[in-house]
Design a protein around this motif. Sequence first.
Motif, PDB file in Angstrom:
ATOM      1  N   ASP A   4      -0.576   3.783  -3.036  1.00 35.43           N
ATOM      2  CA  ASP A   4      -1.727   4.167  -2.141  1.00 35.43           C
ATOM      3  C   ASP A   4      -2.567   5.091  -2.952  1.00 35.43           C
ATOM      4  O   ASP A   4      -2.221   5.682  -3.833  1.00 35.43           O
ATOM      5  CB  ASP A   4      -1.052   5.109  -1.207  1.00 35.43           C
ATOM      6  CG  ASP A   4      -1.758   5.220   0.285  1.00 35.43           C
ATOM      7  OD1 ASP A   4      -3.011   4.712  -0.080  1.00 35.43           O
ATOM      8  OD2 ASP A   4      -1.397   5.831   1.074  1.00 35.43           O
ATOM      9  N   ASP A   5      -3.834   5.156  -2.638  1.00 33.82           N
ATOM     10  CA  ASP A   5      -5.017   5.783  -3.074  1.00 33.82           C
ATOM     11  C   ASP A   5      -4.921   5.597  -4.736  1.00 33.82           C
ATOM     12  O   ASP A   5      -5.188   6.583  -5.499  1.00 33.82           O
ATOM     13  CB  ASP A   5      -4.491   7.438  -2.955  1.00 33.82           C
ATOM     14  CG  ASP A   5      -4.460   7.922  -1.410  1.00 33.82           C
ATOM     15  OD1 ASP A   5      -5.021   6.871  -0.712  1.00 33.82           O
ATOM     16  OD2 ASP A   5      -3.619   8.969  -1.111  1.00 33.82           O
ATOM     17  N   GLU A  40      -9.424   0.456   0.590  1.00 30.74           N
ATOM     18  CA  GLU A  40      -9.296   1.309   1.650  1.00 30.74           C
ATOM     19  C   GLU A  40     -10.709   1.736   1.920  1.00 30.74           C
ATOM     20  O   GLU A  40     -11.548   1.971   1.198  1.00 30.74           O
ATOM     21  CB  GLU A  40      -8.274   2.293   1.314  1.00 30.74           C
ATOM     22  CG  GLU A  40      -7.015   1.990   1.661  1.00 30.74           C
ATOM     23  CD  GLU A  40      -6.161   3.563   1.667  1.00 30.74           C
ATOM     24  OE1 GLU A  40      -5.797   3.843   2.913  1.00 30.74           O
ATOM     25  OE2 GLU A  40      -5.827   3.889   0.595  1.00 30.74           O
TER      26      GLU A  40
END
Length: 282
Positions: A180-181, A237
Motif C-alpha cells: 500500500d502507498d 490509488e
Amino acid sequence: LAKKMGGGQYQHFHTSLSDQALQRMEVEAGLKQALQKGELRVYFQPQVDMRNGRITGTEALVRWQHPEKGLLMPGAFIPIAEETRLIIDLGNEVMRQACQQQVEWYRAGFNPGRVSVNLAGAQIHEADLVESVQNVLHQTGCKPQWLELEVTEGFIMQDTARTVPTLKQLKEMGILLSIDDFGTGYSSLTYLKRLPVCRLKIDQSFVRNSAMDPNDLAIIEAIIALANKLDLELIAEGVETEEQKKLLLQAGCPHAQGYLYGKPMPALELMEMLRENQTGTA
Ligand code: C2E
Ligand code: MG
Ligand code: MG
Ligand code: MG
C-alpha cells in the motif's frame, strides 16, 4: 524551557497535553465497546480496469458508526488503535466482515473479485496472524483467492526476518499480498524481489499531482517500469479526474481506485454497482 516560555504558555502546553491524553483514553474505551457492540462498519471502494470500466475488486475500509458522533473516518481512531492491542481485534473484525460479504456476493451470483484488507503493523508482527486469517476464512467460508492483504513498506521492513516467513505462508495459502502507498516508504528496491508480494499500489500523492507536476508523473512511470520488470501487478490509488485517468493509461497503468469510479460505500451500494457493472452495458 517551560520557565523561559513564561507561566501562561507552560500552563497552556500542560492543559493541551492532558486534553490529548484524555481524548485518547476516551477513544480507546469507546473503541473497545464499539467492537463489542458491533459499531464498526466496513465500506467498500471499487477497483476498476479503466480500459473497460469493469470492477476487478474492492478495498475494505473501516468506519465507526459512533452512537453520538455519527460516522467516523479511520483517521479519527486507527492511529489510536494502532498504539494499543485493539488494532489486532479491529483488524480481525474488518477481515471477518469483508470475507463474509465476499461469500454473500459470490453466493448471490456477483463477481466482486478480490477484497483487499489493510493490515496494521502490529498484525504482521503478531505471531498468530496466519492462524487468525485461517480462522476467518474457515468461519466465513471465504476462499483465499477472494482475499488480498495490504501492507505498507515500513511495516514489512521493520523486521524482515519475521515478516517475510509470515507473508510467504499467506501467499502459499493463496492470498494475494500488495504494498500500500507504494513510493512513500523506505523503498529499498532490492527487497521487492525477495518479498512474496504480488501487487504495488501507487500512492495517491503521486497521482494527485501527476497532471501538474512532471516529477510526479516521472515517479509513476518509474514505478510502472519497476513493476513490469519484476512482474508485479499494479494499481493507482486516488484517481479523481479524467486527465489523471488518461495519463495513467498512457503510462501503462490500467488499474485504478479512486473517486472517479466511486467512493468507499456500504456493501448494499457496492452490490448495486456490481449489478450495473456486470450486466454488460456499464
Ligand atoms: P489506504 O489504505 O491507503 O486507503 C485509501 C484511502 O484513500 C481511503 O481513505 C480512501 O477513501 C481514500 N481515497 C480513495 N480514492 C480517493 C480519491 O480519489 N481521492 C481522495 N482524496 N481519497 C481517496 P480512508 O477510508 O479514510 O482510510 C484512510 C486510511 O486508514 C487507509 O489508507 C488505511 O491506511 C487506514 N485504514 C482504513 N481501514 C483500515 C483497516 O481496516 N485497518 C487498518 N489497519 N487501517 C485501515
Ligand atoms: Mg489500503
Ligand atoms: Mg493507500
Ligand atoms: Mg495508508
